[in-house]
Enzyme design. Structure first.
Site, PDB file in Angstrom:
ATOM      1  N   SER A   1       0.845  -1.194   0.000  1.00 24.84           N
ATOM      2  CA  SER A   1       0.000   0.000   0.000  1.00 24.84           C
ATOM      3  C   SER A   1       0.878   1.240   0.000  1.00 24.84           C
ATOM      4  CB  SER A   1      -0.908  -0.001   1.231  1.00 24.84           C
ATOM      5  OG  SER A   1      -0.138   0.142   2.417  1.00 24.84           O
TER       6      SER A   1
ATOM      7  N   LEU B   1       1.131   3.661   2.233  1.00 26.37           N
ATOM      8  CA  LEU B   1       1.795   3.812   3.525  1.00 26.37           C
ATOM      9  C   LEU B   1       2.797   2.695   3.763  1.00 26.37           C
ATOM     10  CD1 LEU B   1       2.262   5.063   6.258  1.00 26.37           C
ATOM     11  CD2 LEU B   1       0.209   3.887   7.095  1.00 26.37           C
TER      12      LEU B   1
ATOM     13  N   TYR C   1     -16.450  -0.281   8.564  1.00 23.10           N
ATOM     14  CA  TYR C   1     -15.070   0.196   8.722  1.00 23.10           C
ATOM     15  C   TYR C   1     -14.853   0.792  10.111  1.00 23.10           C
ATOM     16  CZ  TYR C   1     -10.750   2.741   7.729  1.00 23.10           C
ATOM     17  OH  TYR C   1      -9.470   3.226   7.766  1.00 23.10           O
TER      18      TYR C   1
ATOM     19  N   LYS D   1     -12.394  -0.532  13.235  1.00 20.50           N
ATOM     20  CA  LYS D   1     -11.357   0.333  13.798  1.00 20.50           C
ATOM     21  C   LYS D   1     -11.567   0.554  15.297  1.00 20.50           C
ATOM     22  CE  LYS D   1      -8.938   0.843  10.128  1.00 20.50           C
ATOM     23  NZ  LYS D   1      -7.575   0.271  10.067  1.00 20.50           N
TER      24      LYS D   1
ATOM     25  N   SER E   1      -2.817  10.501  -1.098  1.00 22.44           N
ATOM     26  CA  SER E   1      -1.653  10.197  -1.931  1.00 22.44           C
ATOM     27  C   SER E   1      -1.161  11.415  -2.697  1.00 22.44           C
ATOM     28  CB  SER E   1      -1.999   9.087  -2.925  1.00 22.44           C
ATOM     29  OG  SER E   1      -3.109   9.472  -3.708  1.00 22.44           O
TER      30      SER E   1
END
EC number: 1.1.1.105
Length: 311
Positions: A47, A49, A191, A195, A226
């Site tokens: 990815s 990151l 999501y 988390k 990005s």
């Protein structure tokens, strides 16, 4: 007197700049020494990151284990790291095929890593899967897949590597989480739930393993973007919700997050929250004035449902 004052100001600025440069260089060298020869496992290394974390830790002299679910992209990352590295100061990364949403293979991967290096010094749980949509339109199967990738996968890998850290009484586990581990944003139910679950697990784990000198750290940015551009100010809607939501979702660059992960490892920080003032204010608003926070969020949902989305 006037001439002296004119000369003092540039000299003062020059001195401050010099001190900042020295501090940055010392910090950079300190970061390298903190991970040199350390076995560092990075999940989802392919990815944005993950690549930046791989670059930072590889430059620092770590023995990298790069995990990802696409072998070709892992090889591309491997070639990119090797092509710019100094062979005398870095180690050849080990590539491991790993899809954290497939829980059944996680134990085998942990065994492979331990068999190869004998230990793991730092585990960076970076893998994440995102989904956006109304809760009633997302299938339960997709909810489970999100939980596997974002919660069960990372904790399964952590549990597999943790006994070795405890027995050696050293190690660090870093969870790269998200602001949605602290507050929920509409249309991201699965999501946000994953988390919240992950943050709760690692917060509890931190207290459990402290006596064994194992450090548990969480790094929670807003959203990872990005590109390095500022949001356009001229075309913003006058709505409070639009202002709040766009500020909340305007994220940080992978390079910045990777450097913060390195600082977190070096300084053994327990928790880092990377956000501009608006998201930070939202977290405090959710904590101390929940009814106001819920009202603002609900207002945004009503507005979103009544206005067609922009293409």
């Amino acid at each position: 007197m006037g001439v002296t004052a004119v000369l003092i100001l540039p000299l003062l600025l020059l001195g401050i700049s010099g001190l900042l440069f020295i501090y940055q260089e010392v910090s950079r060298l300190w970061s390298k020494s903190a991970v040199q020869n350390k076995v560092v496992v990075i999940t989802d290394a392919i990815s944005g990151l993950g690549k930046e974390c791989a670059r930072v830790f590889h430059t620092g002299g770590a023995r990298l284990v790069l995990c990802g679910k696409n072998w070709e992209r892992l090889e591309i990352l491997y070639d990119a790291l090797i092509s710019v590295a100094d062979p005398s100061k870095t180690f050849t990364p080990k590539l491991v095929l790993l899809d954290l949403s497939d829980i059944s293979c996680v134990q085998d991967v942990a065994k492979e890593v331990l068999d190869c290096y004998g230990c793991v010094d730092i585990l960076i749980n970076n893998a994440s899967m995102k989904i956006k949509g109304p809760a009633h339109k997302i299938s339960l199967e997709l909810d489970k897949k999100i939980m596997d990738a974002n919660y069960f996968g990372p904790i399964t890998l952590t549990k597999a590597l943790l006994p070795d850290m405890i027995s050696r009484r050293t190690g660090q586990i870093v969870l790269v989480n998200n602001i949605q581990g602290k507050l929920g944003i509409p249309f991201r139910t699965a999501y946000a739930a994953s988390k919240h679950a992950a943050l709760g697990f690692f917060d509890c784990l931190r207290a459990e393993v402290e006596e064994y000198d194992v450090v548990v750290s969480t790094v929670s940015p807003t959203f990872i973007r990005s590109y390095r551009v500022d949001p356009g100010q001229g075309n913003w809607d006058a709505s409070i919700w639009k202002f709040f939501f766009r500020k909340l979702t305007y994220g940080v660059h992978p390079v910045d997050v990777a450097e913060e992960v390195m600082r977190t490892v070096r300084r053994k920080k327990q928790e880092v929250f990377m956000a501009n003032p608006i998201p930070k204010a939202a977290v405090y608003l959710r904590t101390f004035f929940p009814e106001l926070f819920f009202a603002v969020v609900a207002c945004g949902v009503k507005e979103k449902l009544s206005v067609p989305e922009e293409s």
